[in-house]
Design a protein around this motif. Structure first.
Motif, PDB file in Angstrom:
ATOM      1  N   LYS A  88      -0.615   5.584 -15.458  1.00 42.67           N
ATOM      2  CA  LYS A  88      -0.988   4.320 -14.736  1.00 42.67           C
ATOM      3  C   LYS A  88      -0.921   4.761 -13.087  1.00 42.67           C
ATOM      4  N   SER A  89      -1.625   6.059 -12.721  1.00 41.64           N
ATOM      5  CA  SER A  89      -1.630   6.758 -11.613  1.00 41.64           C
ATOM      6  C   SER A  89      -1.978   5.781 -10.297  1.00 41.64           C
ATOM      7  N   GLU A  90      -2.740   4.714 -10.665  1.00 37.61           N
ATOM      8  CA  GLU A  90      -2.909   3.909  -9.526  1.00 37.61           C
ATOM      9  C   GLU A  90      -1.607   3.476  -8.808  1.00 37.61           C
ATOM     10  N   TYR A  91      -0.643   3.039  -9.830  1.00 37.60           N
ATOM     11  CA  TYR A  91       0.639   2.641  -9.292  1.00 37.60           C
ATOM     12  C   TYR A  91       1.515   3.647  -8.451  1.00 37.60           C
ATOM     13  N   SER A  92       1.081   4.662  -8.684  1.00 29.60           N
ATOM     14  CA  SER A  92       1.941   5.969  -8.063  1.00 29.60           C
ATOM     15  C   SER A  92       1.430   6.164  -6.528  1.00 29.60           C
ATOM     16  N   LEU A  93       0.488   5.230  -6.175  1.00 28.94           N
ATOM     17  CA  LEU A  93      -0.313   5.419  -4.758  1.00 28.94           C
ATOM     18  C   LEU A  93      -0.107   4.202  -3.949  1.00 28.94           C
ATOM     19  N   LEU A  94      -0.057   4.072  -2.904  1.00 32.50           N
ATOM     20  CA  LEU A  94       0.280   3.092  -1.866  1.00 32.50           C
ATOM     21  C   LEU A  94      -1.062   2.522  -1.703  1.00 32.50           C
ATOM     22  N   HIS A  95      -0.991   1.229  -1.672  1.00 34.18           N
ATOM     23  CA  HIS A  95      -2.795   0.499  -1.408  1.00 34.18           C
ATOM     24  C   HIS A  95      -2.397  -0.598  -0.336  1.00 34.18           C
ATOM     25  N   ASP A  96      -3.729  -0.760   0.303  1.00 32.96           N
ATOM     26  CA  ASP A  96      -3.570  -1.778   1.398  1.00 32.96           C
ATOM     27  C   ASP A  96      -2.858  -3.064   0.937  1.00 32.96           C
ATOM     28  N   SER A  97      -2.710  -3.506  -0.274  1.00 36.29           N
ATOM     29  CA  SER A  97      -2.027  -4.878  -0.752  1.00 36.29           C
ATOM     30  C   SER A  97      -0.589  -4.558  -0.637  1.00 36.29           C
ATOM     31  N   ASP A  98      -0.190  -3.353  -0.840  1.00 38.36           N
ATOM     32  CA  ASP A  98       1.435  -3.093  -0.558  1.00 38.36           C
ATOM     33  C   ASP A  98       1.744  -3.082   0.850  1.00 38.36           C
ATOM     34  N   SER A 117      -2.495 -11.236  15.348  1.00 35.98           N
ATOM     35  CA  SER A 117      -3.082 -12.410  14.369  1.00 35.98           C
ATOM     36  C   SER A 117      -4.210 -12.021  13.657  1.00 35.98           C
ATOM     37  N   THR A 118      -4.945 -11.191  14.238  1.00 37.52           N
ATOM     38  CA  THR A 118      -6.357 -10.665  13.768  1.00 37.52           C
ATOM     39  C   THR A 118      -6.432  -9.645  13.054  1.00 37.52           C
ATOM     40  N   THR A 119      -5.440  -8.700  12.876  1.00 33.83           N
ATOM     41  CA  THR A 119      -5.298  -7.502  12.416  1.00 33.83           C
ATOM     42  C   THR A 119      -5.682  -7.555  10.728  1.00 33.83           C
ATOM     43  N   GLU A 120      -6.657  -6.595  10.480  1.00 36.10           N
ATOM     44  CA  GLU A 120      -7.007  -6.579   9.030  1.00 36.10           C
ATOM     45  C   GLU A 120      -6.344  -5.141   8.581  1.00 36.10           C
ATOM     46  N   ILE A 121      -5.836  -5.260   7.309  1.00 34.00           N
ATOM     47  CA  ILE A 121      -5.210  -4.395   6.595  1.00 34.00           C
ATOM     48  C   ILE A 121      -6.276  -3.976   5.453  1.00 34.00           C
TER      49      ILE A 121
END
Length: 238
Positions: free
Chosen positions: A121-131, A156-160
């Motif tokens: 599960k390599s994707e869980y070893s990386l930081l994502h925008d949702s994290d 208030s309008t910042t997008e991640i």
């Protein structure tokens, strides 16, 4: 078949072989031409990147200059038209909106991908925008009064958003590691985060997380184009 016919046939065969040989020779010559090396291509890309960064810095300086100029005009106008109340209210509005540099106590988090990637599960070893989004939300729950990601002020309008191997914050791209600063009650911020679900998830996936309480944290103001934030909005009078 007489000797004359044979001569024509041989001449045609030799001409045909000559054309074929020429085509093959040109093909071999083209294939053997030296192609740019990978190092050369990387060097050119790095030069282009440096050039784009320089342009970005120039634009930031221009925005900063124009912002200061606008501030000076507004202060001159307000000081000559009231007893200072308008100036005070204007400064308060900017503070609440995130358009002033601020300083205070709080916490500093540093987040980075896991050192060793999980092959299953390599994707869980990386930081994502949702994290990052969830981390910011936890800091807000802890009473954060000002937050920045890699010195990008969160408003208030910042997008991640995810942008390939990077994330985009206020339309600017950043790669790991991510430094998140939060000003507020340092102990409340600290314990709100380490007792949160997102902290447990990151730790379980071996994401590198470092959080520390700090004093005198400086968080810059929002440096984007404020006009775009309200473009298309119309004030409704009741």
């Amino acid at each position: 078949m007489n000797s004359k016919d044979k001569k024509y046939i041989f001449m045609f065969i030799f001409m045909f072989l000559g054309v074929i040989g020429t085509v093959q020779f040109k093909s071999i010559l083209n294939n053997t031409k030296e192609k740019p090396s990978m190092a050369y291509e990387i060097e050119n890309i790095m030069k282009e990147l440096d050039s784009e960064k320089a342009i970005g810095n120039e634009l930031r300086e221009e925005i900063e200059f124009n912002s200061k100029k606008k501030e000076s005009i507004l202060k001159t106008f307000s000081s000559s038209n009231d007893d200072g109340l308008l100036t005070t209210k204007w400064e308060e509005a900017k503070l609440y909106a995130g358009f002033t540099n601020v300083k205070g106590d709080g916490v500093i988090l540093t987040l980075n991908d896991a050192k060793e990637k999980n092959p299953i599960k390599s994707e869980y070893s990386l930081l994502h925008d949702s994290d990052i989004y969830e981390v910011v939300n936890e800091l807000k729950k802890g009473g954060a009064q000002a937050i920045s990601i890699n010195n990008e002020r969160i408003i208030s309008t910042t997008e991640i958003m995810c942008a390939g191997p990077t994330i985009r914050v206020n339309k600017n791209r950043y790669a790991v590691p991510f430094e998140i600063k939060a000003i507020g009650d340092s102990k409340r911020l600290y314990y709100t985060f380490i007792e949160s679900e997102i902290y447990s998830v990151l730790a379980y996936n071996n994401i590198r997380v470092d959080i520390k309480e700090a004093t005198g944290i400086e968080i810059p103001k929002y440096n984007g184009n404020a006009d775009n934030l309200v473009k298309g909005l119309e004030v409704v009078d009741k």
